[in-house]
Design a protein around this motif. Structure first.
Motif, PDB file in Angstrom:
ATOM      1  N   PHE A 143      -4.724  32.554 147.273  1.00  0.00           N
ATOM      2  CA  PHE A 143      -5.878  33.391 147.583  1.00  0.00           C
ATOM      3  C   PHE A 143      -6.109  33.303 149.079  1.00  0.00           C
ATOM      4  O   PHE A 143      -6.860  32.480 149.576  1.00  0.00           O
ATOM      5  CB  PHE A 143      -7.116  32.936 146.811  1.00  0.00           C
ATOM      6  CG  PHE A 143      -8.304  33.865 146.952  1.00  0.00           C
ATOM      7  CD1 PHE A 143      -8.216  35.197 146.581  1.00  0.00           C
ATOM      8  CD2 PHE A 143      -9.513  33.403 147.462  1.00  0.00           C
ATOM      9  CE1 PHE A 143      -9.294  36.056 146.710  1.00  0.00           C
ATOM     10  CE2 PHE A 143     -10.608  34.256 147.592  1.00  0.00           C
ATOM     11  CZ  PHE A 143     -10.498  35.573 147.217  1.00  0.00           C
ATOM     12  N   GLY A 144      -5.393  34.142 149.812  1.00  0.00           N
ATOM     13  CA  GLY A 144      -5.479  34.142 151.261  1.00  0.00           C
ATOM     14  C   GLY A 144      -4.097  34.233 151.876  1.00  0.00           C
ATOM     15  O   GLY A 144      -3.123  33.712 151.332  1.00  0.00           O
ATOM     16  N   LEU A 145      -4.001  34.931 153.004  1.00  0.00           N
ATOM     17  CA  LEU A 145      -2.756  35.032 153.770  1.00  0.00           C
ATOM     18  C   LEU A 145      -3.051  34.629 155.213  1.00  0.00           C
ATOM     19  O   LEU A 145      -3.296  35.468 156.065  1.00  0.00           O
ATOM     20  CB  LEU A 145      -2.212  36.459 153.728  1.00  0.00           C
ATOM     21  CG  LEU A 145      -1.438  36.881 152.493  1.00  0.00           C
ATOM     22  CD1 LEU A 145      -1.003  38.330 152.636  1.00  0.00           C
ATOM     23  CD2 LEU A 145      -0.224  36.001 152.275  1.00  0.00           C
ATOM     24  N   PRO A 146      -3.071  33.321 155.475  1.00  0.00           N
ATOM     25  CA  PRO A 146      -3.430  32.871 156.817  1.00  0.00           C
ATOM     26  C   PRO A 146      -2.410  33.236 157.883  1.00  0.00           C
ATOM     27  O   PRO A 146      -2.728  33.359 159.045  1.00  0.00           O
ATOM     28  CB  PRO A 146      -3.531  31.354 156.665  1.00  0.00           C
ATOM     29  CG  PRO A 146      -2.645  31.046 155.500  1.00  0.00           C
ATOM     30  CD  PRO A 146      -2.776  32.222 154.575  1.00  0.00           C
ATOM     31  N   ASN A 164      -6.433  41.842 149.194  1.00  0.00           N
ATOM     32  CA  ASN A 164      -7.857  41.575 148.985  1.00  0.00           C
ATOM     33  C   ASN A 164      -8.542  42.689 148.209  1.00  0.00           C
ATOM     34  O   ASN A 164      -9.430  42.428 147.391  1.00  0.00           O
ATOM     35  CB  ASN A 164      -8.566  41.377 150.332  1.00  0.00           C
ATOM     36  CG  ASN A 164      -8.450  39.957 150.838  1.00  0.00           C
ATOM     37  OD1 ASN A 164      -8.698  39.011 150.108  1.00  0.00           O
ATOM     38  ND2 ASN A 164      -8.055  39.807 152.089  1.00  0.00           N
ATOM     39  N   GLU A 165      -8.127  43.921 148.446  1.00  0.00           N
ATOM     40  CA  GLU A 165      -8.861  45.053 147.877  1.00  0.00           C
ATOM     41  C   GLU A 165      -8.205  45.656 146.639  1.00  0.00           C
ATOM     42  O   GLU A 165      -8.897  46.253 145.799  1.00  0.00           O
ATOM     43  CB  GLU A 165      -9.020  46.144 148.950  1.00  0.00           C
ATOM     44  CG  GLU A 165      -9.847  45.697 150.146  1.00  0.00           C
ATOM     45  CD  GLU A 165      -9.924  46.765 151.220  1.00  0.00           C
ATOM     46  OE1 GLU A 165      -9.319  47.850 151.023  1.00  0.00           O
ATOM     47  OE2 GLU A 165     -10.560  46.509 152.259  1.00  0.00           O
ATOM     48  N   ALA A 166      -6.878  45.521 146.513  1.00  0.00           N
ATOM     49  CA  ALA A 166      -6.215  46.272 145.446  1.00  0.00           C
ATOM     50  C   ALA A 166      -5.071  45.512 144.794  1.00  0.00           C
ATOM     51  O   ALA A 166      -4.152  46.123 144.257  1.00  0.00           O
ATOM     52  CB  ALA A 166      -5.690  47.594 146.016  1.00  0.00           C
ATOM     53  N   ALA A 167      -5.133  44.185 144.813  1.00  0.00           N
ATOM     54  CA  ALA A 167      -4.016  43.389 144.311  1.00  0.00           C
ATOM     55  C   ALA A 167      -3.654  43.704 142.876  1.00  0.00           C
ATOM     56  O   ALA A 167      -2.482  43.643 142.501  1.00  0.00           O
ATOM     57  CB  ALA A 167      -4.329  41.895 144.440  1.00  0.00           C
ATOM     58  N   PRO A 185     -10.176  33.816 142.544  1.00  0.00           N
ATOM     59  CA  PRO A 185     -11.078  32.990 141.736  1.00  0.00           C
ATOM     60  C   PRO A 185     -12.474  33.587 141.604  1.00  0.00           C
ATOM     61  O   PRO A 185     -13.251  33.154 140.751  1.00  0.00           O
ATOM     62  CB  PRO A 185     -11.117  31.669 142.511  1.00  0.00           C
ATOM     63  CG  PRO A 185     -10.910  32.087 143.936  1.00  0.00           C
ATOM     64  CD  PRO A 185      -9.948  33.246 143.885  1.00  0.00           C
ATOM     65  N   LEU A 186     -12.777  34.583 142.441  1.00  0.00           N
ATOM     66  CA  LEU A 186     -14.086  35.232 142.381  1.00  0.00           C
ATOM     67  C   LEU A 186     -14.134  36.292 141.294  1.00  0.00           C
ATOM     68  O   LEU A 186     -15.223  36.721 140.885  1.00  0.00           O
ATOM     69  CB  LEU A 186     -14.432  35.853 143.733  1.00  0.00           C
ATOM     70  CG  LEU A 186     -14.342  34.926 144.954  1.00  0.00           C
ATOM     71  CD1 LEU A 186     -14.670  35.685 146.224  1.00  0.00           C
ATOM     72  CD2 LEU A 186     -15.276  33.732 144.780  1.00  0.00           C
ATOM     73  N   HIS A 187     -12.970  36.720 140.848  1.00  0.00           N
ATOM     74  CA  HIS A 187     -12.875  37.761 139.814  1.00  0.00           C
ATOM     75  C   HIS A 187     -11.781  37.373 138.830  1.00  0.00           C
ATOM     76  O   HIS A 187     -10.730  38.010 138.746  1.00  0.00           O
ATOM     77  CB  HIS A 187     -12.578  39.128 140.444  1.00  0.00           C
ATOM     78  CG  HIS A 187     -13.571  39.547 141.481  1.00  0.00           C
ATOM     79  ND1 HIS A 187     -13.409  39.278 142.819  1.00  0.00           N
ATOM     80  CD2 HIS A 187     -14.757  40.207 141.356  1.00  0.00           C
ATOM     81  CE1 HIS A 187     -14.443  39.761 143.490  1.00  0.00           C
ATOM     82  NE2 HIS A 187     -15.275  40.333 142.633  1.00  0.00           N
ATOM     83  N   GLN A 241      -3.086  22.880 141.003  1.00  0.00           N
ATOM     84  CA  GLN A 241      -4.540  22.891 141.058  1.00  0.00           C
ATOM     85  C   GLN A 241      -4.999  24.195 141.700  1.00  0.00           C
ATOM     86  O   GLN A 241      -4.230  24.878 142.364  1.00  0.00           O
ATOM     87  CB  GLN A 241      -5.065  21.690 141.852  1.00  0.00           C
ATOM     88  CG  GLN A 241      -4.768  20.351 141.201  1.00  0.00           C
ATOM     89  CD  GLN A 241      -5.197  19.198 142.093  1.00  0.00           C
ATOM     90  OE1 GLN A 241      -4.557  18.891 143.097  1.00  0.00           O
ATOM     91  NE2 GLN A 241      -6.286  18.537 141.720  1.00  0.00           N
ATOM     92  N   PHE A 242      -6.290  24.501 141.521  1.00  0.00           N
ATOM     93  CA  PHE A 242      -6.814  25.721 142.115  1.00  0.00           C
ATOM     94  C   PHE A 242      -8.330  25.600 142.233  1.00  0.00           C
ATOM     95  O   PHE A 242      -8.942  24.623 141.794  1.00  0.00           O
ATOM     96  CB  PHE A 242      -6.431  26.948 141.269  1.00  0.00           C
ATOM     97  CG  PHE A 242      -6.415  28.232 142.052  1.00  0.00           C
ATOM     98  CD1 PHE A 242      -5.453  28.439 143.026  1.00  0.00           C
ATOM     99  CD2 PHE A 242      -7.349  29.221 141.826  1.00  0.00           C
ATOM    100  CE1 PHE A 242      -5.422  29.609 143.772  1.00  0.00           C
ATOM    101  CE2 PHE A 242      -7.335  30.399 142.552  1.00  0.00           C
ATOM    102  CZ  PHE A 242      -6.363  30.594 143.528  1.00  0.00           C
ATOM    103  N   TYR A 243      -8.925  26.632 142.867  1.00  0.00           N
ATOM    104  CA  TYR A 243     -10.382  26.657 143.010  1.00  0.00           C
ATOM    105  C   TYR A 243     -11.049  26.719 141.639  1.00  0.00           C
ATOM    106  O   TYR A 243     -10.556  27.382 140.715  1.00  0.00           O
ATOM    107  CB  TYR A 243     -10.813  27.889 143.808  1.00  0.00           C
ATOM    108  CG  TYR A 243     -10.275  27.956 145.207  1.00  0.00           C
ATOM    109  CD1 TYR A 243     -10.600  26.988 146.157  1.00  0.00           C
ATOM    110  CD2 TYR A 243      -9.449  29.003 145.603  1.00  0.00           C
ATOM    111  CE1 TYR A 243     -10.106  27.062 147.443  1.00  0.00           C
ATOM    112  CE2 TYR A 243      -8.953  29.092 146.900  1.00  0.00           C
ATOM    113  CZ  TYR A 243      -9.287  28.114 147.818  1.00  0.00           C
ATOM    114  OH  TYR A 243      -8.794  28.184 149.091  1.00  0.00           O
ATOM    115  N   THR A 244     -12.176  26.050 141.532  1.00  0.00           N
ATOM    116  CA  THR A 244     -13.011  26.213 140.353  1.00  0.00           C
ATOM    117  C   THR A 244     -13.455  27.669 140.278  1.00  0.00           C
ATOM    118  O   THR A 244     -13.816  28.272 141.291  1.00  0.00           O
ATOM    119  CB  THR A 244     -14.238  25.287 140.430  1.00  0.00           C
ATOM    120  OG1 THR A 244     -13.771  23.933 140.524  1.00  0.00           O
ATOM    121  CG2 THR A 244     -15.108  25.431 139.195  1.00  0.00           C
ATOM    122  N   SER A 245     -13.411  28.235 139.101  1.00  0.00           N
ATOM    123  CA  SER A 245     -13.702  29.659 138.928  1.00  0.00           C
ATOM    124  C   SER A 245     -15.068  30.027 139.493  1.00  0.00           C
ATOM    125  O   SER A 245     -16.050  29.305 139.350  1.00  0.00           O
ATOM    126  CB  SER A 245     -13.667  30.013 137.429  1.00  0.00           C
ATOM    127  OG  SER A 245     -13.896  31.387 137.238  1.00  0.00           O
TER     128      SER A 245
END
Length: 302
Positions: A143-146, A164-167, A185-187, A241-245
């Motif tokens: 989740f992110g492309l640094p 970010n907008e249309a994955a 993780p936000l959706h 592992q990942f972000y908590t939902s």
């Protein structure tokens, strides 16, 4: 993901290996390699040298570095534009036709090649994969492309905005490999319903018992995490592992994630089949000495 810049950071690993190798007459299983984004199977300064390194330290065992398509150009493009499901199907077919792998093989996946090889283990149990080693694999997605060092600044900006907008738009999933393991993780519902690769191999749409059974056939599943990774976000995805939902700051403990049980990772942990290795450095920055000390012995296990 692997880029030209990241390939350069592999310089520690891929200069000419010392001639000594492994002594004795140890029989070593063949090894299958799968490169990451922005790389190919056989460049002499990347996986070509890694192939040579393994051969020299395993008494010349057979090493197959996967090439997707008929040439290196197609292989390079596959890392961006050939859907992982198609790539995995292609690899399964070709591994099954390789008589030298019939009794089993070990596998090493670099960056996105790590989760692709895990899909091979889950979907194609023949020939049998024995040990799976993933280097910087994004097992819970990204989740992110640094950084997008393989692309121009304009292309990188476009790619980031698109993800970010249309994955989870069907055409994006079909046309862009990285969208298939983009994990928002936000959706979470959008991710589970829209992801056409990662949500499936992580058993997040429905429980595929074959995936659980086949993954548990591995003798070892080794995950290498780059502790200073600036490419994979979050870097904890490399250890499943990942972000908590619902947010993108707090990492959920491994044994509290849904995939922990739904993929049978709990069983593997109880049986001592999971191994978590951490190494200082950025994405895929491994020294030759570390590779020989920590990874080659795993290939020598029957």
């Amino acid at each position: 993901m692997l880029s030209a810049a990241i390939i350069l950071s592999l310089g520690y690993l891929i200069w000419s290996a010392s001639a000594g190798g492994t002594s004795g007459a140890t029989t070593v299983l063949p090894v299958v390699l799968w490169h990451g984004m922005g790389d190919t199977c056989c460049l002499p300064f990347s996986l070509g040298s890694i192939k040579k390194l393994i051969e020299e330290h395993t008494n010349g065992t057979y090493v197959r570095s996967l090439k997707i398509g008929g040439n290196v150009v197609l292989d390079y493009e596959s890392g961006f534009f050939v859907h992982p499901n198609e790539q995995v199907e292609y690899v399964c077919k070709h591994l099954a036709q390789d008589e030298r792998l019939a009794k089993g093989y070990n596998a090493i996946g670099f960056s996105q090649g790590g989760q692709f090889l895990r899909a091979v283990a889950q979907r194609c149990p023949e020939p049998p994969m024995r040990t799976l080693i993933t280097l910087g694999g994004q097992h819970q997605g990204v989740f992110g492309l640094p950084k997008c060092p393989t692309l121009t600044a304009t292309s990188c900006e476009y790619l980031s905005r698109l993800l970010n907008e249309a994955a989870y738009e069907e055409w994006v999933q079909d046309e862009l490999v990285q969208a298939t393991y983009w994990h928002d993780p936000l959706h979470e519902n959008h991710y589970r319903l829209g992801s056409t690769f990662l949500a499936d191999i992580n058993n997040e749409l429905y429980l595929n018992e074959n995936y659980i059974e086949n993954l548990n056939k591995l003798k070892k599943f080794v995950m290498v995490k780059f502790l200073n990774d600036t490419i994979v976000q979050p870097k904890d995805s490399q250890w499943f592992q990942f972000y908590t939902s619902g947010q993108d700051q707090v990492i959920q403990p491994f044994n509290e994630s849904k995939v922990y049980k739904d993929l049978g990772l709990d069983r593997m942990l109880r049986k001592g089949k999971l191994q978590f290795l951490g190494i200082e450095g950025d994405h895929l920055a491994i020294s030759k000495a570390w590779f020989i000390e920590h990874l080659v012995p795993l290939l020598l296990l029957a």
